[in-house]
Motif scaffolding. Structure first.
Motif, PDB file in Angstrom:
ATOM      1  N   GLN A  82     -18.253   4.671  14.558  1.00  0.00           N
ATOM      2  CA  GLN A  82     -16.910   4.912  15.138  1.00  0.00           C
ATOM      3  C   GLN A  82     -15.905   4.968  13.784  1.00  0.00           C
ATOM      4  O   GLN A  82     -15.136   5.787  13.829  1.00  0.00           O
ATOM      5  CB  GLN A  82     -16.456   3.914  16.102  1.00  0.00           C
ATOM      6  N   GLY A 138     -21.027  -3.734  11.221  1.00  0.00           N
ATOM      7  CA  GLY A 138     -22.516  -3.747  11.206  1.00  0.00           C
ATOM      8  C   GLY A 138     -23.000  -2.998   9.878  1.00  0.00           C
ATOM      9  O   GLY A 138     -23.851  -3.554   9.287  1.00  0.00           O
ATOM     10  N   SER A 139     -22.465  -1.954   9.468  1.00  0.00           N
ATOM     11  CA  SER A 139     -22.802  -1.190   8.220  1.00  0.00           C
ATOM     12  C   SER A 139     -22.627  -1.982   7.032  1.00  0.00           C
ATOM     13  O   SER A 139     -23.350  -1.913   6.350  1.00  0.00           O
ATOM     14  CB  SER A 139     -21.951   0.117   8.086  1.00  0.00           C
ATOM     15  N   GLY A 188     -20.625  -0.277  17.198  1.00  0.00           N
ATOM     16  CA  GLY A 188     -19.481   0.233  18.279  1.00  0.00           C
ATOM     17  C   GLY A 188     -20.004   1.631  18.410  1.00  0.00           C
ATOM     18  O   GLY A 188     -19.917   1.966  19.860  1.00  0.00           O
TER      19      GLY A 188
HETATM   20  C1  LIG Z   1     -29.515   2.584   8.580  1.00  0.00           C
HETATM   21  C2  LIG Z   1     -28.828   3.313  10.189  1.00  0.00           C
HETATM   22  N1  LIG Z   1     -29.285   2.560  11.035  1.00  0.00           N
HETATM   23  C3  LIG Z   1     -28.982   2.734  12.485  1.00  0.00           C
HETATM   24  C4  LIG Z   1     -27.974   3.612  12.574  1.00  0.00           C
HETATM   25  C5  LIG Z   1     -27.491   4.010  14.088  1.00  0.00           C
HETATM   26  N2  LIG Z   1     -26.085   3.838  14.187  1.00  0.00           N
HETATM   27  C6  LIG Z   1     -25.409   4.780  13.898  1.00  0.00           C
HETATM   28  S1  LIG Z   1     -23.706   4.112  14.160  1.00  0.00           S
HETATM   29  C7  LIG Z   1     -24.373   2.398  14.399  1.00  0.00           C
HETATM   30  C8  LIG Z   1     -23.403   1.175  14.735  1.00  0.00           C
HETATM   31  C9  LIG Z   1     -22.395   1.139  13.333  1.00  0.00           C
HETATM   32  O1  LIG Z   1     -21.912  -0.090  13.839  1.00  0.00           O
HETATM   33  P1  LIG Z   1     -20.774  -0.365  12.728  1.00  0.00           P
HETATM   34  O2  LIG Z   1     -21.031  -0.226  11.319  1.00  0.00           O
HETATM   35  O3  LIG Z   1     -19.865  -1.992  12.974  1.00  0.00           O
HETATM   36  O4  LIG Z   1     -19.631   0.831  12.905  1.00  0.00           O
HETATM   37  P2  LIG Z   1     -18.672   0.718  14.287  1.00  0.00           P
HETATM   38  O5  LIG Z   1     -19.615   1.931  15.064  1.00  0.00           O
HETATM   39  O6  LIG Z   1     -18.592  -0.206  14.892  1.00  0.00           O
HETATM   40  O7  LIG Z   1     -17.311   1.591  13.845  1.00  0.00           O
HETATM   41  C10 LIG Z   1     -25.586   2.344  14.414  1.00  0.00           C
HETATM   42  C11 LIG Z   1     -26.517   1.397  14.540  1.00  0.00           C
HETATM   43  C12 LIG Z   1     -27.643   4.175  11.529  1.00  0.00           C
HETATM   44  N3  LIG Z   1     -26.881   5.363  11.512  1.00  0.00           N
HETATM   45  N4  LIG Z   1     -28.202   3.888  10.118  1.00  0.00           N
END
Ligand SMILES: Cc1ncc(C[n+]2csc(CCOP(=O)(O)OP(=O)(O)O)c2C)c(N)n1
Lengths: 566, 98
Positions: free
Chosen positions: A390, A442-443, A472
């Motif tokens: 997000q 997460g990232s 997210g």
């Molecule tokens: C290496 C990897 N694993 C899984 C995904 C699938 N994925 C896309 S967005 C996301 C969540 C990202 O969470 P965060 O970094 O906290 O960002 P937010 O969406 O909360 O802003 C996931 C698991 C991905 N893009 N890349």
């Protein structure tokens, strides 16, 4: 001339030096140790990453800022497999990258030797080209050729797998046998007839729309694309990787198209009668359901890669050439369009469909407000990297990118973990610039170990976490399309990121959710020099809108959460 | 092989650099891009520096895509269609057992 004795390893450092490689991220290991020994006396500065994927994305940061091929190194086996994600990412985003891996000695290849994997075979589908070097003399052709392939035409990654015995082998060569460095080879200019045809198509169009792709930035055609928009009084929509090509705030830029584009961009795509696709590849995140993408428009497609023509949409006119060449020769053939009706229509649409967000006073930490605040606070030439989720989409929607190569983001592969190492690479490539990485909780954890590299080099990188304690973007999809069944998207615990930063020797800031003036705190943290991590709590159920449901046509975009959807 | 497949078949003729990896580049491309590859014949030419590959592909709307993606491979020197070869060219090479 006297012959000089090289080993494969010293020849490799010599050839890399001649390629202009100054900084080389990587991690050593048994099968690449002869090369590391040669690095000991080379002027090349090795950057010791803490995971090979980090090394790969550090190289991305360098290449994405400079447009020139960057290199990275890993050992055989796990070193090579750890690099693969960064290589695949470079393939999808057309980034020039040269990855060098050690391999077990040729006498052991095929025996399941310690740390042996078929790196060549693994990298076939994710590289533009790859090599397994079987003879030390081949380095003389392979190394310059790898750089030429990486940078020429549509850029991409090249992998060179070098067995240990090749690195150790001795070779006598004259200095004048050393090859000229490889590099970007120009492609043939577009035929005049094609450019004339394009000029005629534009002259007869009533409602032309420019679809800006990342190729514009690669080709250095940003200013020309803006001039084209002015000359024909046309609106332009941008892909994620073309943000910054036409500066935000230009009367011609209508924003990002696609899954998280605004209604204005969807409507313009539905209404246009000519789509000028320049360096764009009709990616599904941009087009939505391809059959319903720009249904009433003729398509003129300009791309350096002819395999893109007709891959997704059949163009009426296709021109295989460099975008800067085509636009530079097209402009003198075009009259200034004095009719403003279509651009006025576009502007009215854009103004009627702004991003929805609460006012800053009411919700200073709303992600859209945060992005705008960051833009006001950071120097105007800041290079921004993002992770994936997000936060990436909020940055793309709300942060006003004003110049090419100021946004570095994993667009095609969408790799979480990209942001921090790419920011480090950007800091090496642009030592006098401020670098900011907007990431998610997460990232960031996917390559958090690279905070150690930030500490090693004390680079001016600010890591800004939009912390929603969730994966997210996954959570958002579950909320909208999976009946709010939040399987595996809510973290049970989240680390104290500020403390984590301090554990690495980096300044860490935690903004309290109930802070009296959180923006002032953030500004204060950003004003201090050196690397820092700023953890910003945001609400966990905030969503990125608009959003086109996966597989739907862009016009079916959801504008906000409705009780029915919820 | 069914008769309909033969009637829709196209034969592509590739000139490639002859080295151990080129076959995996070509076949890997078909796998990765979900193109069908029905048969393949590869013989060294030009004193062993190059090979000629004949590929039997289904008559598919993707034929142009296949040709263009193949042409992008660094070791592929040329790609052309061979409408002059008979549709059962490969079947005959495969012998008589059905
Ligand atoms: C290496 C990897 N694993 C899984 C995904 C699938 N994925 C896309 S967005 C996301 C969540 C990202 O969470 P965060 O970094 O906290 O960002 P937010 O969406 O909360 O802003 C996931 C698991 C991905 N893009 N890349």
């Amino acid at each position: 001339m006297a012959k000089k004795t090289y080993t494969g390893a010293t020849l490799l450092t010599t050839l890399l030096e001649r390629q202009g490689i100054r900084d080389l991220p990587g991690i050593p290991g048994g099968a690449i140790l002869p090369f590391y020994d040669a690095l000991h006396t080379s002027p090349i500065r090795h950057i010791l990453a803490r995971h090979e994927q980090g090394a790969g994305f550090i190289a991305h940061g360098m290449a994405r800022v400079t447009g020139r091929a960057a290199a990275c190194v890993a050992t055989s086996g796990p070193g090579a497999t750890n690099l693969l994600t960064a290589i695949a990412d470079a393939r999808l985003d057309s980034i020039p990258l040269v990855a060098i891996t050690g391999q077990v000695p040729q006498s052991l290849i095929g025996t399941d030797a310690f740390q042996e994997v078929d790196t060549y075979g693994l990298s076939v589908p994710i590289t533009k080209h790859n090599y397994l070097v079987r003879d030390v003399r081949d380095l003389l052709t392979v190394i310059p050729e790898a750089f030429t392939i990486a940078e020429s035409g549509r850029p991409g990654p090249v992998l060179i797998d070098i067995p240990k015995d090749v690195q150790n082998a001795a070779i006598e060569i004259d200095d004048d046998e050393l090859p000229a460095p490889g590099g970007c080879r120009p492609v043939p200019p577009a035929p005049d007839a094609d450019i004339d045809a394009l000029a005629r198509m534009i002259a007869s169009a009533q409602r032309p729309l420019i679809y800006l792709g990342g190729g514009i930035i690669t080709s250095g055609a940003s200013e020309l694309a803006h001039e084209l928009a002015r000359r024909i009084a046309a609106p332009a929509v941008s892909t994620l990787n073309a943000l910054g090509a036409i500066p935000a705030g230009s009367p011609h830029l209508m924003g990002m198209l696609g899954m998280h584009g605004t209604r204005a961009t969807h409507t313009l795509l539905d209404e246009c009668d000519l789509l000028l696709a320049i360096g764009a590849r009709f990616d599904d995140r941009a087009t939505g359901k391809a059959d319903e993408f720009c249904p009433h428009a003729a398509i003129a497609h300009i791309d350096i890669d002819r395999a893109e023509f007709g891959k997704i949409k059949r163009p009426s006119l296709s021109i295989e050439a460099d975008a800067a060449d085509v636009l530079g020769r097209l402009l003198p053939r075009l009259q200034q369009n004095t009719s403003r009706a279509w651009l006025d229509r576009a502007t009215a649409l854009r103004d009627a469909h702004p991003l929805r967000h609460p006012p800053r006073e009411a919700a200073p930490l709303h992600p859209v407000n945060l992005c705008r605040f960051l833009a006001e606070t950071l120097p105007s030439d800041t290079i921004m990297t993002t992770d994936v989720g997000q936060h990436q989409m909020w940055v793309a929607q709300a942060y006003p990118f004003r110049a090419p190569r100021t946004l570095l983001t994993s667009g095609g592969l969408g790799t979480m973990g990209f942001g921090l190492p790419a920011a480090i690479g950007a800091a090496f490539a642009a030592p006098d610039r401020r670098i900011a990485c907007v990431t998610g909780d997460g990232s960031l954890l996917m390559n958090i170990q690279e905070l150690a590299v930030l500490a090693d080099f004390n680079l001016p990188v600010a890591i800004i976490i939009f912390n929603n304690a969730n994966l997210g973007l996954v959570r958002q999809q579950q909320e909208l399309f999976y009946g709010r069944r939040y399987e595996a998207s809510i973290f049970e615990t989240t680390p104290d990121f500020a403390a984590l930063a301090r554990a690495f020797g980096i300044r860490g800031h935690s903004i309290a959710a109930d802070s009296a003036d959180p923006l002032a705190e953030i500004a204060g943290a950003l004003a201090l020099p050196g690397p820092c991590v700023i953890n910003i709590p945001i609400t966990s159920d905030e969503k990125v809108f608009p959003m086109v449901p996966p597989g739907a046509a862009n016009r079916q975009s959801i504008e906000q959460a409705t009780p029915a959807a919820a | 092989m069914t008769t309909t497949a033969i009637s829709q078949a196209h034969i592509l003729d590739l000139r490639v650099r002859n080295h151990p990896g080129v076959m995996s580049h070509v076949t890997g491309l078909f796998a990765r891009r979900a193109f069908n590859l029905e048969a393949i014949l590869c013989v060294p030419i030009a004193g062993g520096d190059e090979s000629r590959m004949l590929l039997l592909v289904h008559g598919t709307p993707k034929l142009e895509q296949i040709e263009r993606q193949l042409a992008k491979l660094h070791d592929v020197l040329s790609v052309r269609q061979r409408p002059d070869l008979p549709p059962d060219y490969f079947e005959r090479l495969g012998g008589t057992e059905k």
